[in-house]
Design a protein around this motif. Sequence first.
Motif, mmCIF file in Angstrom:
data_model
loop_
_atom_site.group_PDB
_atom_site.id
_atom_site.type_symbol
_atom_site.label_atom_id
_atom_site.label_comp_id
_atom_site.label_asym_id
_atom_site.label_seq_id
_atom_site.Cartn_x
_atom_site.Cartn_y
_atom_site.Cartn_z
ATOM 1 N N GLU A 34 -31.065 -35.772 103.258
ATOM 2 C CA GLU A 34 -29.846 -35.009 102.360
ATOM 3 C C GLU A 34 -29.941 -33.550 102.148
ATOM 4 O OE1 GLU A 34 -27.724 -36.380 98.418
ATOM 5 O OE2 GLU A 34 -28.468 -38.076 99.484
ATOM 6 N N TRP B 64 -29.480 -31.582 105.309
ATOM 7 C CA TRP B 64 -27.948 -31.319 105.599
ATOM 8 C C TRP B 64 -27.498 -30.130 104.839
ATOM 9 C CZ3 TRP B 64 -24.367 -33.327 108.477
ATOM 10 C CH2 TRP B 64 -24.514 -34.418 109.206
ATOM 11 N N GLU B 65 -28.091 -29.793 103.838
ATOM 12 C CA GLU B 65 -27.484 -28.491 102.775
ATOM 13 C C GLU B 65 -27.953 -27.367 103.604
ATOM 14 O OE1 GLU B 65 -25.862 -28.497 100.133
ATOM 15 O OE2 GLU B 65 -25.738 -30.421 99.985
ATOM 16 N N ASN C 62 -25.417 -27.295 106.614
ATOM 17 C CA ASN C 62 -24.459 -26.693 106.628
ATOM 18 C C ASN C 62 -24.298 -25.354 106.477
ATOM 19 O OD1 ASN C 62 -22.957 -29.306 106.246
ATOM 20 N ND2 ASN C 62 -23.420 -29.559 104.087
ATOM 21 N N VAL C 63 -25.360 -24.776 105.864
ATOM 22 C CA VAL C 63 -25.234 -23.231 105.722
ATOM 23 C C VAL C 63 -25.462 -22.692 107.388
ATOM 24 C CG1 VAL C 63 -26.692 -21.037 105.221
ATOM 25 C CG2 VAL C 63 -26.461 -23.107 103.574
ATOM 26 N N TRP D 51 -24.201 -24.062 109.995
ATOM 27 C CA TRP D 51 -23.007 -24.457 110.885
ATOM 28 C C TRP D 51 -21.878 -23.306 110.152
ATOM 29 C CZ3 TRP D 51 -24.351 -30.112 109.550
ATOM 30 C CH2 TRP D 51 -24.900 -30.812 110.424
ATOM 31 N N ASP D 52 -22.050 -23.014 109.105
ATOM 32 C CA ASP D 52 -20.970 -21.929 108.570
ATOM 33 C C ASP D 52 -21.078 -20.648 109.443
ATOM 34 O OD1 ASP D 52 -19.923 -23.579 106.921
ATOM 35 O OD2 ASP D 52 -20.913 -22.848 105.068
ATOM 36 N N GLN E 46 -22.139 -29.871 114.277
ATOM 37 C CA GLN E 46 -21.828 -30.591 112.943
ATOM 38 C C GLN E 46 -21.217 -32.095 113.245
ATOM 39 O OE1 GLN E 46 -19.314 -28.523 110.258
ATOM 40 N NE2 GLN E 46 -20.013 -29.745 108.399
ATOM 41 N N CYS F 151 -23.852 -34.417 114.418
ATOM 42 C CA CYS F 151 -24.756 -34.848 113.527
ATOM 43 C C CYS F 151 -23.896 -35.889 112.563
ATOM 44 C CB CYS F 151 -25.321 -33.662 112.601
ATOM 45 S SG CYS F 151 -26.643 -32.779 113.670
ATOM 46 N N GLN F 152 -22.635 -35.588 112.350
ATOM 47 C CA GLN F 152 -21.814 -36.514 111.361
ATOM 48 C C GLN F 152 -21.624 -37.740 112.329
ATOM 49 O OE1 GLN F 152 -18.362 -34.144 111.053
ATOM 50 N NE2 GLN F 152 -18.895 -33.308 109.018
#
Length: 136
Positions: A10, A13-14, A17-18, A20-21, A75, A78-79
């Motif tokens: 988890e 993932w954070e 996300n950074v 992937w942005d 992303q 991974c999702q």
Amino acid sequence: MSKKVPNISEAEWEVMNVLWDRAPQTANEVIHSLQERTEWKPKTVRTLLDRLVQKKVVGVNRNQKVYTFFPLYSQKECQHAEAQSFLKRIYGGTLKSMLIQFIQEDSLTEEDIKELRSILNEKPNRKTDEGKEEKK
């Protein structure tokens, strides 16, 4: 054939996300982005980045004076992997069981129900083992 996506925690993932942005980013840029929304210390973020590099989920560009990090998986990849893992662990790999539980436990609006019906109606017929299409 698609490559197998390693498990991502988890917290990892954070970090993903950074990245992937926006990527590539330096460790300090990732730390700055995460400090805006978490209480994590820089050392924690660096540890998470190192773990993701070891898992080969994140790549490192070492050709520059300051290393930059970038995701090696999209992303969406991974999702998809995480959804499959969740489905397998919790619902024995059966999508139908999960959908029934969510639909029965959540209150759906008429609009939600219409949208779900529309999606199901648009879904192409599934092929049987003999290659014949099943009728709806």
